[in-house]
Design a protein around this motif. Structure first.
Motif, PDB file in Angstrom:
ATOM      1  N   ASP A 219      -1.836  -5.015  -2.153  1.00 57.93           N
ATOM      2  CA  ASP A 219      -2.965  -4.270  -1.569  1.00 57.93           C
ATOM      3  C   ASP A 219      -3.944  -3.840  -2.658  1.00 57.93           C
ATOM      4  OD1 ASP A 219      -4.347  -2.053   0.137  1.00 57.93           O
ATOM      5  OD2 ASP A 219      -2.950  -2.944   1.572  1.00 57.93           O
ATOM      6  N   ASP A 220      -4.720  -2.849  -2.363  1.00 53.48           N
ATOM      7  CA  ASP A 220      -5.784  -2.319  -3.222  1.00 53.48           C
ATOM      8  C   ASP A 220      -5.269  -1.972  -4.627  1.00 53.48           C
ATOM      9  OD1 ASP A 220      -8.149  -1.183  -4.025  1.00 53.48           O
ATOM     10  OD2 ASP A 220      -8.233   0.298  -2.412  1.00 53.48           O
TER      11      ASP A 220
ATOM     12  N   GLY B 170      -7.494   0.986   8.651  1.00 54.62           N
ATOM     13  CA  GLY B 170      -6.538   0.904   9.757  1.00 54.62           C
ATOM     14  C   GLY B 170      -7.122   0.046  10.853  1.00 54.62           C
TER      15      GLY B 170
ATOM     16  N   TRP C 234      -5.254  -8.320  -1.135  1.00 55.27           N
ATOM     17  CA  TRP C 234      -6.218  -7.441  -0.456  1.00 55.27           C
ATOM     18  C   TRP C 234      -7.611  -7.578  -1.061  1.00 55.27           C
ATOM     19  CZ3 TRP C 234      -9.449  -3.465  -2.070  1.00 55.27           C
ATOM     20  CH2 TRP C 234      -9.869  -2.517  -1.124  1.00 55.27           C
TER      21      TRP C 234
ATOM     22  N   TRP D 130       0.798  -1.231   0.000  1.00 55.78           N
ATOM     23  CA  TRP D 130       0.000   0.000   0.000  1.00 55.78           C
ATOM     24  C   TRP D 130       0.836   1.289   0.000  1.00 55.78           C
ATOM     25  CZ3 TRP D 130      -4.197   1.842  -1.767  1.00 55.78           C
ATOM     26  CH2 TRP D 130      -4.782   2.999  -1.248  1.00 55.78           C
TER      27      TRP D 130
ATOM     28  N   ARG E  18     -10.080  -0.480 -11.174  1.00 52.91           N
ATOM     29  CA  ARG E  18      -9.862   0.300  -9.944  1.00 52.91           C
ATOM     30  C   ARG E  18      -8.599   1.143 -10.101  1.00 52.91           C
ATOM     31  NH1 ARG E  18     -12.332   1.336  -4.714  1.00 52.91           N
ATOM     32  NH2 ARG E  18     -10.809   1.052  -3.061  1.00 52.91           N
TER      33      ARG E  18
ATOM     34  N   PHE F 251      -2.347   2.713  -5.516  1.00 46.99           N
ATOM     35  CA  PHE F 251      -3.140   1.980  -6.517  1.00 46.99           C
ATOM     36  C   PHE F 251      -2.322   1.592  -7.748  1.00 46.99           C
ATOM     37  CE2 PHE F 251      -6.297   4.497  -4.178  1.00 46.99           C
ATOM     38  CZ  PHE F 251      -7.248   3.533  -3.881  1.00 46.99           C
TER      39      PHE F 251
ATOM     40  N   LYS G  76      -5.779  -9.883   3.139  1.00 48.24           N
ATOM     41  CA  LYS G  76      -6.023  -8.675   3.931  1.00 48.24           C
ATOM     42  C   LYS G  76      -7.467  -8.279   3.666  1.00 48.24           C
ATOM     43  CE  LYS G  76      -4.534  -3.843   4.444  1.00 48.24           C
ATOM     44  NZ  LYS G  76      -3.493  -2.848   4.195  1.00 48.24           N
TER      45      LYS G  76
ATOM     46  N   ARG H  30     -16.567   6.453   0.898  1.00 50.27           N
ATOM     47  CA  ARG H  30     -15.236   6.706   0.323  1.00 50.27           C
ATOM     48  C   ARG H  30     -15.308   6.860  -1.203  1.00 50.27           C
ATOM     49  NH1 ARG H  30     -10.081   2.545   0.501  1.00 50.27           N
ATOM     50  NH2 ARG H  30      -8.469   4.128   0.144  1.00 50.27           N
TER      51      ARG H  30
HETATM   52  C1  GLA Z   1      -7.559   1.129   4.004  1.00 50.36           C
HETATM   53  C2  GLA Z   1      -6.494   0.311   4.701  1.00 50.36           C
HETATM   54  C3  GLA Z   1      -5.150   0.541   4.051  1.00 50.36           C
HETATM   55  C4  GLA Z   1      -5.232   0.201   2.595  1.00 50.36           C
HETATM   56  C5  GLA Z   1      -6.331   0.990   1.927  1.00 50.36           C
HETATM   57  C6  GLA Z   1      -6.558   0.548   0.502  1.00 50.36           C
HETATM   58  O1  GLA Z   1      -7.397   2.480   4.255  1.00 50.36           O
HETATM   59  O2  GLA Z   1      -6.451   0.607   6.051  1.00 50.36           O
HETATM   60  O3  GLA Z   1      -4.159  -0.214   4.686  1.00 50.36           O
HETATM   61  O4  GLA Z   1      -5.433  -1.171   2.432  1.00 50.36           O
HETATM   62  O5  GLA Z   1      -7.566   0.863   2.607  1.00 50.36           O
HETATM   63  O6  GLA Z   1      -7.520   1.280  -0.138  1.00 50.36           O
END
Ligand code: GLA
Length: 710
Positions: free
Chosen positions: A323-324, A492, A371, A293, A333, A298, A439, A403
């Motif tokens: 991650d995302d 978080g 994720w 992240w 995305r 992204f 995750k 969001r």
């Molecule tokens: C949240 C998580 C981060 C990350 C973002 C991704 O804020 O807490 O660690 O994974 O989403 O969009």
């Protein structure tokens, strides 16, 4: 039947008076009683000692339970009809003499961990539905005196801040109404220090954790009697529950622990109980990982992921988590305003798909994780186009968006949504069984009240059914994938609670990875959650949230006190930083069992503002310990306290070895041995500054010491 029910753990005793036709009453909760003392207990005076006070026959008093009977009667009386003790579990059944309503109080004893879990089952035997308006998991009277409360507050990027305050007359309410996550702001866990402001390693303390993932309410009421009255509950606000004929409502558990070894003593009980009975894989060491992240946000692509995997592998890491940003076909995305719900690979970013990522992970000799945010969708998604009726929204109104201006929450009360959420994990794991880690994120609260699945009459069940749906789905996932590692993340630290942790291996403590602020957040988190569950990552500076620049050693030394990982773009690190991290990962592998399975002793609190914070972990045999010491501010000619250690064996001799050393010269104590007694009664002088070569000096100082018995 008039019985004294005595619940013993190794060091504590709870006594209840259970007499047929009467309300059950607390007589004692505290240090373990001898046989003689049990026979000679004084009956408490000037307090309402009812174990589960019901509303209606003493209206001014706070109640644990309130309901409207089928005929509209708002009053309830609950008297003992039955007592059943089998093994570790005690059941006390209460009935209303006028109505076929029964309430069973459960107490489950964990001997070694000094833990008593308590919860309630409410059964409707009436011919028609009844309405529950208050349904606490437990109620506990706590004798007045100089009782202090420790609890946790915060917000995004500032989770689990400790606050300590005396309990004064009036009512204190600690609550959550987020709907999906429940630990960004208030936490569902509290400690009561019975003899003045809590001390870490001395004093009588009661700890209580409501094991629940949804809206909660902890209430402490202090009136004109000699007691404070503590109630822990699902938050009843906007949640009245219609219980049909023949149905049973089970409240979440409250875990209670009493210790004479101060706040840290209660923490150790929760950590042991948590690792052994609650947390997924609480007895298995966690891998050292890099999460993508903060490194790329992204900006996911095949080459970038391959490079990060290579880098973490070269530093000794064991797992890489993407991650995302990896998904979405019709709506790829790119930022946070689309695609949640469309859990297919974005082929433009990842032409070789997840197969390619697994191939690269294998090439580098590490595991791969991914994720997802399964309970959510964006209005810009194929999922939403197909199933607009799956989202939470108020009847007759447009959904309130979260969001990215397009996020919505899926309605977990709907069994079809539960099937869908299960299928996200199931599809990934069926196709790619080598995925080692997930995750699981949740980045939006329930902003608008309304289920398109529940009947209009049962709209007030939304919050409760959401979490039942979530739990059922987690249970299905765990039944099929018992070995998968799953992190609970929620913007978080929104899901640090004992309600979800039976299904999750760990949680992300906070999106804020600044080492200094992490000391405060991890300190608070450690009150109820063991280090093995606290994901704690080394990140870049200036920090992406607070823009502070701390030393790499400091960031390492803080992250190593939890479940160590990295959250950084390694290709932007200097060779020197990489070398420090490589060494730290090697050192961490050595101390991992001590940190992840050891007993925690908090020594100097950052909240006491004495310029430093310090804690240590000690293994069960008291032969190995890791001592952490972090300065929290830096001044010339300052005066810092010498830190007394704790938890060691006074009669053993411990050899000191500094980990993550950057100083040119070793400390004077390096390689020397000291008795446990000396370390605990006196402590060691730690130089106030790290002394590396001049060009590398900075204002951040910290130490990690390994102590090994000879
Ligand atoms: C949240 C998580 C981060 C990350 C973002 C991704 O804020 O807490 O660690 O994974 O989403 O969009």
């Amino acid at each position: 039947m008039a019985e004294t029910v005595t619940l013993h753990t190794s060091n504590t005793t709870m006594v209840l008076n259970v007499e047929k036709g009467k309300q059950p009453k607390y007589v004692y909760y505290g240090a373990k009683l001898s046989d003689y003392d049990q026979q000679h207990l004084q009956t408490p005076r000037n307090g309402r000692m009812d174990a589960y006070p019901a509303y209606g026959m003493n209206c001014p008093a706070e109640a644990a339970f309130a309901m409207k009977h089928a005929d509209g009667n708002m009053s309830t009386e609950l008297y003992v009809t039955d007592l059943d003790r089998q093994g570790d579990i005690t059941r006390i059944t209460l009935k209303d003499p006028q109505y076929p309503i029964s309430v069973t109080l459960f107490y489950k004893v964990y001997q070694e961990e000094d833990m008593i879990e308590t919860w309630t089952e409410i059964h409707n035997g009436e011919a028609k539905p009844v309405t529950l308006t208050q349904f606490a998991s437990c109620s506990l009277p706590i004798r007045r005196g100089n009782v202090w409360l420790s609890h946790f507050y915060g917000s995004w990027a500032n989770e689990a801040r400790l606050v300590e305050e005396p309990i004064l007359p009036g009512e204190k309410v600690i609550k959550n109404k987020d709907g999906t996550r429940n630990s960004h702001t208030d936490h569902a866990e509290v400690m009561f220090s019975l003899n003045g402001k809590g001390q870490e390693n001395t004093g009588d303390v009661i700890g209580a954790a409501l094991c629940y993932s949804g809206n909660f309410q902890l209430k402490i009421d202090t009136d004109d009697t000699e007691y404070h009255y503590f109630f822990a509950s699902i938050n009843p606000d906007n949640s009245e529950y219609h219980l049909k004929k023949g149905e049973t409502f089970t409240t979440p558990k409250v875990a209670l622990s009493y210790s004479q070894a101060g706040l840290s003593g209660v923490s150790r009980n929760f950590h042991q109980w948590g690792r052994k009975y609650m947390l997924a894989h609480g007895n298995k060491e966690r891998k050292i990982l890099l999460n993508s992240w903060e490194g790329v946000y992204f900006d996911i692509n095949q080459q970038g992921m391959d490079q990060m995997m290579g880098d973490i592998a070269s530093m000794g890491g064991e797992l890489f988590v993407m991650d995302d940003g990896w998904f979405g076909d019709k709506y790829p995305r790119k930022v946070d305003n689309s695609s949640l719900g469309d859990w297919v690979v974005d082929k433009n970013k990842l032409p070789d798909g997840i197969e390619g990522l697994l191939r690269d992970a294998k090439k580098h000799g590490i595991k791969f994780g991914i994720w997802i945010e399964p309970e959510m969708a964006n209005t810009v998604s194929e999922l939403y186009e197909a199933h607009p009726d799956w989202i939470i929204k108020a009847p007759k109104r447009e959904p309130v968006l979260g969001r990215g201006g397009t996020q919505v929450v899926l309605d977990m009360s709907n069994p079809k949504v539960q099937d869908f959420v299960f299928s996200i994990v199931d599809n990934l794991m069926t196709k790619y069984p080598e995925i080692d880690y997930i995750k699981w994120d949740a980045n939006m609260p329930i902003l608008n009240h309304g289920s398109q699945y529940l009947t209009m009459n049962d709209q007030s069940h939304l919050y409760i059914e959401y979490h039942r749906g979530l739990e059922n789905t987690c249970k299905r996932i765990r039944a099929k994938y018992p070995d998968l590692t799953i992190q609970a993340c929620a913007s978080g630290g929104g899901r640090a609670n004992w309600g979800v942790l039976p299904y999750f291996d760990e949680f992300w403590v906070s999106d804020n990875t600044d080492a200094l602020q992490r000391i405060y957040m991890q300190w608070g988190t450690s009150y109820f959650f063991p280090a093995i569950a606290m994901a704690s990552h080394i990140s870049a500076t200036p920090n992406h949230t607070v823009f502070r620049t701390t030393a790499m050693k400091y960031r390492i030394d803080v992250a190593m006190s939890g479940r160590l990982g990295m959250e950084i773009q390694p290709k932007n690190m200097t060779d020197d930083e990489k070398a420090l991290c490589r060494n730290a990962i090697k050192e961490y592998k050595g101390i991992r069992p001590i940190v992840q399975f050891g007993d925690l002793f908090r020594l100097v609190s950052p909240y006491d503002k004495v310029g430093l914070a310090s804690l240590m972990y000690v293994n069960k045999q008291k032969t190995k310990s890791v001592f952490f010491w972090w300065k929290t501010e830096s001044f010339q000619n300052e005066h810092l306290p010498r830190v007394k250690m704790a938890g060691l064996d006074a009669n053993k001799y411990y050899k000191v070895h500094e980990l993550n050393r950057i100083d040119l010269r070793p400390m004077d104590i390096e390689g020397k041995s000291f008795s446990g007694a000396y370390l605990m009664n006196h402590g060691l002088e730690i130089p106030y500054r790290n002394e590396p070569e001049y060009a590398k000096k900075n204002d951040w100082s910290s130490r990690v010491l390994l102590l090994e018995a000879e």
